[in-house]
Design a protein around this motif. Structure first.
Motif, short mmCIF file in Angstrom:
data_model
loop_
_atom_site.label_atom_id
_atom_site.label_comp_id
_atom_site.label_asym_id
_atom_site.label_seq_id
_atom_site.Cartn_x
_atom_site.Cartn_y
_atom_site.Cartn_z
N MET A 1 0.91 -1.22 -0.13
CA MET A 1 0.04 -0.05 0.02
C MET A 1 0.91 1.11 -0.07
O MET A 1 0.48 2.31 -0.75
N ARG A 2 1.88 1.21 0.73
CA ARG A 2 2.82 2.52 0.78
C ARG A 2 3.37 2.87 -0.64
O ARG A 2 3.51 3.75 -1.06
N TRP B 1 1.28 7.34 -6.38
CA TRP B 1 0.20 8.49 -6.98
C TRP B 1 0.65 9.44 -6.31
O TRP B 1 0.25 10.62 -7.31
N LEU B 2 1.25 9.92 -5.18
CA LEU B 2 1.98 11.28 -4.84
C LEU B 2 2.75 11.67 -5.91
O LEU B 2 2.62 12.94 -5.91
N GLU B 3 3.66 10.84 -6.21
CA GLU B 3 4.54 11.53 -7.23
C GLU B 3 3.93 12.00 -8.55
O GLU B 3 4.35 12.99 -9.22
N ARG B 4 2.81 11.05 -9.09
CA ARG B 4 2.22 11.56 -10.10
C ARG B 4 1.47 12.90 -10.10
O ARG B 4 1.49 13.56 -10.87
N TRP C 1 2.09 1.91 -3.28
CA TRP C 1 1.13 2.66 -4.33
C TRP C 1 0.87 3.89 -4.08
O TRP C 1 0.55 4.74 -4.99
N HIS C 2 0.74 4.12 -2.89
CA HIS C 2 0.62 5.70 -2.45
C HIS C 2 1.50 6.51 -2.62
O HIS C 2 1.27 7.75 -3.35
N ALA C 3 2.83 6.10 -2.45
CA ALA C 3 4.06 6.94 -3.02
C ALA C 3 3.79 7.23 -4.64
O ALA C 3 4.23 8.33 -5.24
#
Length: 113
Positions: free
Chosen positions: A1-2, A8-11, A4-6
């Motif tokens: 999960m971490r 999306w935050l980068e995008r 995946w969230h990282a």
């Protein structure tokens, strides 16, 4: 999960940076754009002859146009017989009534009459 969230935050961060850069470029373009002329002469696409006089910000002027000064716009409307745009009414802005330069009370022209 971490991970995946990282990802999306980068995008999201990249997208925000791209949008800010685009807005800055558009703002620089607006700042560099020359000011709109006060008066525009619309020309016939085929012959290049004058079609109409427009106010500088009139959206009804065609593609072939050139900026003109206030004196030239008055001359075109009164002497040369070029019609005024019925939308922006440059003849009204230039105080021209029925092809003549308007004379108003208190003006130097009115004192001579």
């Amino acid at each position: 999960m971490r991970i995946w969230h990282a990802m999306w935050l980068e995008r999201i961060d990249r997208k925000v940076a791209d949008l800010r850069q685009r807005q800055a470029e558009e703002e620089r373009g607006r700042a560099r754009r020359p000011p709109a002329p006060d008066w525009i002469l619309e020309l016939n696409r085929a012959t290049g002859r004058p079609l109409a006089v427009h106010a500088g910000d009139c959206g009804m002027a065609g593609r072939r146009k050139r900026p003109v000064g206030q004196d030239d716009a008055r001359r075109l409307l009164t002497t040369d017989g070029v019609p005024a745009c019925p939308i922006c009414r440059p003849d009204t802005s230039l105080h021209i009534v029925d092809g003549l330069v308007g004379v108003f009370e208190g003006s130097p022209q009115a004192a001579r009459s």
